[in-house]
Design a protein around this motif. Structure first.
Motif, mmCIF file in Angstrom:
data_model
loop_
_atom_site.group_PDB
_atom_site.id
_atom_site.type_symbol
_atom_site.label_atom_id
_atom_site.label_comp_id
_atom_site.label_asym_id
_atom_site.label_seq_id
_atom_site.Cartn_x
_atom_site.Cartn_y
_atom_site.Cartn_z
ATOM 1 N N ARG A 176 46.401 54.580 52.883
ATOM 2 C CA ARG A 176 47.339 53.683 53.557
ATOM 3 C C ARG A 176 48.447 54.498 54.216
ATOM 4 O O ARG A 176 48.969 55.439 53.619
ATOM 5 C CB ARG A 176 47.949 52.690 52.558
ATOM 6 N N VAL A 177 48.759 54.162 55.464
ATOM 7 C CA VAL A 177 49.969 54.672 56.104
ATOM 8 C C VAL A 177 50.891 53.478 56.340
ATOM 9 O O VAL A 177 50.437 52.337 56.471
ATOM 10 C CB VAL A 177 49.677 55.396 57.436
ATOM 11 N N PRO A 178 52.209 53.705 56.409
ATOM 12 C CA PRO A 178 53.128 52.577 56.546
ATOM 13 C C PRO A 178 53.238 52.088 57.986
ATOM 14 O O PRO A 178 52.835 52.771 58.932
ATOM 15 C CB PRO A 178 54.461 53.160 56.070
ATOM 16 N N GLU A 179 53.769 50.908 58.135
ATOM 17 C CA GLU A 179 54.133 50.411 59.456
ATOM 18 C C GLU A 179 55.053 51.429 60.128
ATOM 19 O O GLU A 179 55.923 52.008 59.502
ATOM 20 C CB GLU A 179 54.844 49.071 59.323
ATOM 21 N N GLY A 180 54.831 51.662 61.427
ATOM 22 C CA GLY A 180 55.642 52.631 62.158
ATOM 23 C C GLY A 180 55.149 54.052 62.072
ATOM 24 O O GLY A 180 55.775 54.969 62.622
ATOM 25 N N ALA A 181 53.997 54.286 61.404
ATOM 26 C CA ALA A 181 53.444 55.637 61.281
ATOM 27 C C ALA A 181 52.946 56.138 62.628
ATOM 28 O O ALA A 181 52.317 55.399 63.397
ATOM 29 C CB ALA A 181 52.311 55.656 60.262
ATOM 30 N N VAL A 182 53.200 57.406 62.911
ATOM 31 C CA VAL A 182 52.693 58.090 64.104
ATOM 32 C C VAL A 182 51.513 58.931 63.656
ATOM 33 O O VAL A 182 51.671 59.866 62.863
ATOM 34 C CB VAL A 182 53.781 58.976 64.733
ATOM 35 N N THR A 183 50.328 58.608 64.155
ATOM 36 C CA THR A 183 49.114 59.307 63.733
ATOM 37 C C THR A 183 48.418 59.900 64.947
ATOM 38 O O THR A 183 48.576 59.404 66.070
ATOM 39 C CB THR A 183 48.156 58.351 62.995
ATOM 40 N N VAL A 184 47.625 60.953 64.716
ATOM 41 C CA VAL A 184 47.083 61.715 65.843
ATOM 42 C C VAL A 184 45.615 62.066 65.626
ATOM 43 O O VAL A 184 45.175 62.338 64.506
ATOM 44 C CB VAL A 184 47.927 62.992 66.076
ATOM 45 N N HIS A 202 48.617 61.535 59.750
ATOM 46 C CA HIS A 202 49.973 60.981 59.783
ATOM 47 C C HIS A 202 50.965 62.133 59.997
ATOM 48 O O HIS A 202 51.230 62.916 59.099
ATOM 49 C CB HIS A 202 50.231 60.263 58.457
ATOM 50 N N VAL A 203 51.544 62.220 61.223
ATOM 51 C CA VAL A 203 52.408 63.353 61.572
ATOM 52 C C VAL A 203 53.860 62.956 61.793
ATOM 53 O O VAL A 203 54.740 63.812 61.860
ATOM 54 C CB VAL A 203 51.881 64.087 62.828
ATOM 55 N N GLY A 204 54.148 61.667 61.961
ATOM 56 C CA GLY A 204 55.513 61.230 62.226
ATOM 57 C C GLY A 204 55.738 59.830 61.702
ATOM 58 O O GLY A 204 54.779 59.109 61.373
ATOM 59 N N GLN A 205 57.004 59.447 61.619
ATOM 60 C CA GLN A 205 57.337 58.121 61.113
ATOM 61 C C GLN A 205 58.501 57.545 61.917
ATOM 62 O O GLN A 205 59.505 58.219 62.141
ATOM 63 C CB GLN A 205 57.710 58.181 59.636
ATOM 64 N N THR A 206 58.355 56.287 62.360
ATOM 65 C CA THR A 206 59.403 55.579 63.079
ATOM 66 C C THR A 206 59.808 54.334 62.303
ATOM 67 O O THR A 206 59.137 53.932 61.347
ATOM 68 C CB THR A 206 58.924 55.139 64.481
#
Length: 255
Positions: A176-184, A202-206
């Motif tokens: 699971r990644v959270p809402e707003g996750a930046v994935t590549v 998952h490389v970033g989070q907003t």
């Protein structure tokens, strides 16, 4: 049922675009069989042109990475009529060089890269042949276009990153990644509208909320919009979580 109707029948006909009927009330116009910027541009521009034309009997339009879809009222018009209109419209220009839809916006999204909030930055950077610092700089320097919305309500696929980022998805799933996750992966970024499993790294989070069912426009981003991910410190992002659904983001309308 899907049946294909070529635009220019006979020997030597161009491979693209292709018009296909979907069931009794849908038509799909495809500009390629893989994601390339000209095909995506054509799909976005054609959808915009159909909407501006205001054809009677058209009930819905949307676009994917390389295709435009429209749904019509079969009691108002038939597939042959819709196909004829599309053939005439497609013949008016080279859609791969058409302007993108008017009213596009350039969004700046404050983003935490790496740390415990986005734990796969170092792994993705290594696969791209970069240090984590260089990876952050490269992503942050790239204006990414919303190619399409899909998988979850309001969830954008953004591209393209530089060639170094042509890295595969994981063979397994992150639970699971959270809402707003930046994935590549594969030179694209998916910004998650919901918390969900994923094979993307998952490389970033907003703190940006993409799906807003209470708003007049439930999807914050539109196909054709552009996005810049601005690096910020984790404590700043935490403060922005209380700033409303934009999470500290801002935008300007593109000419």
């Amino acid at each position: 049922m899907t049946c294909e109707t070529p635009i220019s029948p006979g020997a030597g006909a161009p491979a693209w675009p292709r018009i296909r009927t979907l069931g009794v009330d849908g038509v799909l116009i495809s500009f390629g069989d893989r994601l390339e910027e000209p095909a995506n541009r054509a799909a976005l521009a054609l959808r915009d042109a159909i909407e501006r034309a205001g054809w009677d009997g058209i009930e819905e339009t949307t676009s994917s990475l390389v295709s435009t879809y429209l749904r019509f009222d079969p009691l108002h018009c038939d597939a042959a009529t819709v196909t004829a209109r599309l053939e005439s419209l497609l013949a008016t220009r080279d859609w791969s060089t058409a302007p993108l839809p008017r009213g596009r916006r350039l969004w700046r999204l404050p983003t935490v890269f790496g740390t415990d909030l986005a734990p796969q930055l170092a792994e993705a950077a290594t696969m791209a042949g970069l240090t984590p610092e260089a990876a952050i700089a490269q992503i942050a320097a790239t204006r990414l276009t919303v190619r399409t919305i899909g998988f979850a309500p309001g969830q954008p696929y953004l591209g393209d990153l530089p060639p170094a980022w042509d890295i595969p998805r994981q063979t397994g799933l992150t639970p699971r990644v959270p809402e707003g996750a930046v994935t590549v992966a594969i030179r694209q970024i998916v910004l998650f509208a919901i918390s969900a499993p994923t094979g993307w790294r998952h490389v970033g989070q907003t703190a940006f909320r993409l799906f807003r069912p209470e708003a007049p426009e439930p999807f914050a981003l539109r196909p054709g919009d552009e996005v810049i991910f601005d690096p910020v410190a984790p404590d700043k992002l935490e403060r922005m979580r209380g700033d409303g659904p934009d999470g500290g983001a801002s935008f300007e309308t593109l000419p």
